[in-house]
Design a protein around this motif. Structure first.
Motif, PDB file in Angstrom:
ATOM      1  N   LYS A 121       5.557   7.191   7.404  1.00 32.82           N
ATOM      2  CA  LYS A 121       4.678   7.490   6.373  1.00 32.82           C
ATOM      3  C   LYS A 121       5.208   6.530   5.066  1.00 32.82           C
ATOM      4  O   LYS A 121       4.187   5.722   4.570  1.00 32.82           O
ATOM      5  CB  LYS A 121       5.001   8.953   5.832  1.00 32.82           C
ATOM      6  CG  LYS A 121       4.021   9.432   4.817  1.00 32.82           C
ATOM      7  CD  LYS A 121       2.929   9.586   5.702  1.00 32.82           C
ATOM      8  CE  LYS A 121       1.434  10.193   5.033  1.00 32.82           C
ATOM      9  NZ  LYS A 121       0.258  10.231   5.925  1.00 32.82           N
ATOM     10  N   GLU A 137       3.954   3.093   6.219  1.00 32.43           N
ATOM     11  CA  GLU A 137       2.608   3.096   6.037  1.00 32.43           C
ATOM     12  C   GLU A 137       2.090   2.653   4.723  1.00 32.43           C
ATOM     13  O   GLU A 137       1.402   1.885   4.390  1.00 32.43           O
ATOM     14  CB  GLU A 137       1.851   4.223   6.587  1.00 32.43           C
ATOM     15  CG  GLU A 137       0.382   4.507   6.459  1.00 32.43           C
ATOM     16  CD  GLU A 137      -0.160   5.681   6.096  1.00 32.43           C
ATOM     17  OE1 GLU A 137       0.281   6.789   6.839  1.00 32.43           O
ATOM     18  OE2 GLU A 137      -0.919   6.084   4.972  1.00 32.43           O
ATOM     19  N   ASP A 187      -4.314  10.721   0.770  1.00 32.09           N
ATOM     20  CA  ASP A 187      -3.091  10.772   1.805  1.00 32.09           C
ATOM     21  C   ASP A 187      -3.880   9.875   2.931  1.00 32.09           C
ATOM     22  O   ASP A 187      -5.009  10.263   3.412  1.00 32.09           O
ATOM     23  CB  ASP A 187      -2.607  11.868   1.901  1.00 32.09           C
ATOM     24  CG  ASP A 187      -1.462  11.900   3.113  1.00 32.09           C
ATOM     25  OD1 ASP A 187      -0.911  10.841   3.116  1.00 32.09           O
ATOM     26  OD2 ASP A 187      -1.362  12.749   3.939  1.00 32.09           O
ATOM     27  N   GLY A 188      -3.309   8.907   3.388  1.00 29.37           N
ATOM     28  CA  GLY A 188      -3.781   8.228   4.458  1.00 29.37           C
ATOM     29  C   GLY A 188      -4.535   7.023   4.353  1.00 29.37           C
ATOM     30  O   GLY A 188      -5.280   6.389   5.182  1.00 29.37           O
TER      31      GLY A 188
END
Lengths: 359, 219
Positions: free
Chosen positions: B8, B11, B169-170
């Motif tokens: 994470k 990323e 998120d993401g």
């Protein structure tokens, strides 16, 4: 544009008009006609603020207010070396190579031209030196090498001897003279250094308040200036005004003050008010050799030598005149301030003009 | 960092670099030409343009973010472009933050050159393209300073990224918005860990550019 140039001309300006600034700071340059011949050295003289540098920039095509068709150029490059040359970041070699950027020159020729230009101005040993760390004299030589690598048809020089010591000026002047002779480049040069200018000049242009006031062969301008102002600019420092009292055998006698008359071959009429001008080198200290016509006794006020020439300041009646002697020899060694000397002139070396009411 | 796996973090870090990299490239592409033009030309309105740039250099990122939000929101002028809560929107916002910095520093670099520099190059008969190359080469240290300042500005800003990106998120979460979120959730350790990554990244990039700058200056 080249087809508009007369034969033998490398650059010509016709009805050149240039405007700088605005309001009270506005400056106008107006030159009706100026021609630079191939292979000649034209020296542009004038007091500070006369527009000499502006004229060079206008001729170089760097002034945006100048109409393009007012300056005619030949096919070859026209380049200007500024009073304070700027170095590009990088080596001295890069600075000279940069002038050839984008030009169709084979790599081998490029290398040869760069090396030749650096050698011509005696800075080949500085090829890898950082140009930003060069001394003022070296930077000036670099700027000249950068200009000469272009193989210019016209080279415009703005105060090329500025800020150099006497030896630096002498050496650069010699190198420049040789480069000009070898390349047949046409040169227009602005300088305050009258002595260097006179060594190089073929013709002289005098600029005042943005106007070309006299333009002609070197000796003609030096010896026959059109006005007192021009006379001062071209180094004719002995100036006085008076009245023509008599003429005999082609010689007019101008009375400067009571009992002080100066003879001249200039064409004047008895009763004329006239100004006279004598170049310092033409004012003789009469030492009994019958050197010219005696004009009276003077007292030596001061003597200043730069090692080569001694400038002698003399007081004769209310006038202060100067003359030059070779330092370290003869009179220059014997004379002392306060001494009394006889002055003499050759009438043909005394320039004179009648003072017209509008002058 | 408990509760946040390495994958994470990588990323988010890569996304941060992507957004900042794109914004930096865009800002340099826009800012350098404008900076050079403003620095080397005199025209009516130049003083106003320079004042605007100077004001823009100090513009708070959150205000830039708010402006972008108003423009990019569904009802905004550019609502139909889908910039809101997207990486593209974040890139635009960060570009707007960085452009004045790039212009201002480029302008100063050009201004620091000798007044007659460009005339002296012009008189050598060098073509416009090569003259521009020489100018960029001459002010390269200033341009590197512009890169450092712009990157520093956008790498550390949080206001615009939060408002335009929304910290999804993401999708749009970057290091600064993630740090803010973790802090607000009381997850201090994770926030500190992400902050360490951000500081490391900043030091790495700034250090690298400084080394390049110093070696260039020594030459």
């Amino acid at each position: 544009m080249s087809d508009e140039l007369s034969s033998g001309a490398a650059l010509a300006a016709k009805n050149l008009r240039c405007q700088l600034g605005s309001g009270s700071n506005r400056f106008d340059l107006a030159v009706d006609s100026l021609e630079l011949r191939a292979g000649e050295v034209l020296v542009i003289l004038g007091p500070n603020g006369a527009g000499k540098s502006t004229l060079l920039r206008a001729l170089a095509g760097l002034e945006s207010t100048v109409a393009k068709d007012s300056v005619q150029r030949g096919r070859g490059p026209v380049t200007l070396v500024f009073q304070r040359p700027a170095a590009l970041s990088g080596s001295a070699g890069f600075n000279v190579r940069a002038a050839l950027l984008g030009k169709r020159v084979a790599e081998r020729e490029r290398r040869e031209r760069v090396a030749g230009a650096l050698a011509r101005f005696d800075i080949a040993h500085l090829v890898d030196h950082n140009a930003k760390t060069l001394s003022g004299g070296e930077l000036r030589r670099l700027a000249l090498a950068r200009a000469f690598v272009l193989q210019p048809e016209v080279l415009l020089l703005d105060e090329p001897f500025d800020d150099l010591d006497a030896e630096g000026q002498r050496r650069l002047s010699l190198d420049l003279e040789q480069a000009i002779a070898e390349t047949s480049v046409a040169v227009a040069m602005v300088t305050h250094d009258l002595r260097r200018a006179l060594l190089l000049a073929d013709r002289i242009a005098v600029l005042m308040r943005g106007r070309l006031v006299q333009f002609g062969a070197r000796d003609e301008v030096l010896q026959q200036p059109d006005s007192v102002e021009i006379a001062r600019t071209v180094g004719m420092t002995n100036l006085a005004t008076g009245t023509v009292r008599r003429t005999t055998d082609g010689t007019s006698w101008v009375e400067i003050s009571e009992g002080f008359e100066i003879p001249t071959s200039a064409s004047l009429t008895v009763g004329d008010s006239a100004w006279i001008g004598i170049r310092p080198e033409h004012l003789k200290l009469d030492i009994g050799r019958g050197d010219g016509q005696p004009i009276g006794k003077a007292v030596v006020k001061s003597m200043v030598s730069d090692g080569l020439a001694t400038v002698v300041s003399l007081r004769i009646q209310e006038q202060t005149f100067t003359t030059h002697l070779l330092s370290g020899r003869g009179l220059a060694r014997r004379l002392r301030p306060g001494d009394s000397v006889s002055l003499a002139v050759s009438p043909d070396q005394v320039h004179a003009r009648a003072i017209t009411p509008d002058a | 960092m408990e509760g946040m796996d390495l994958e994470k973090i990588v990323e988010i870090t890569l996304r941060t670099l992507w957004v900042c990299g794109c914004a930096l490239l865009a800002a340099l592409s826009i800012g350098i030409p404008i900076g050079i033009a403003l620095g080397s030309r005199r025209f009516r309105g130049r003083s106003l343009a320079v004042s605007t740039v100077n004001a823009g250099m100090g513009a708070p990122p959150v205000v830039v973010g708010l402006g972008c939000y108003i423009l990019f929101a569904r009802s905004g002028l550019f609502g139909g472009m889908g910039f809101i809560y997207s990486l593209s929107g974040m890139i635009v916002a960060q570009t707007l933050i960085a452009v004045p910095l790039v212009i201002g520093i480029t302008l100063a670099a050009v201004g620091s050159l000798d007044e007659e520099w460009s005339l002296q190059v012009r008189t050598l008969g060098i073509g416009r393209g090569w003259r521009l190359w020489l100018l960029v080469r001459e002010i390269r240290m200033g341009l590197l300073a512009a890169v450092i300042a712009a990157l520093g500005g956008i790498l550390s800003e949080v206001g615009a990224s939060q408002m335009v990106g929304g910290n999804l998120d993401g999708k749009t979460r970057v290091l600064t918005t993630a740090i803010m979120m973790k802090t607000s959730m009381g997850q201090w350790e994770q926030a500190a860990g992400l902050a360490a990554v951000l500081i490391g990244l900043t030091l790495l990039v700034a250090g690298l550019l400084t080394i390049i700058q110093q070696s260039g200056r020594a030459r």
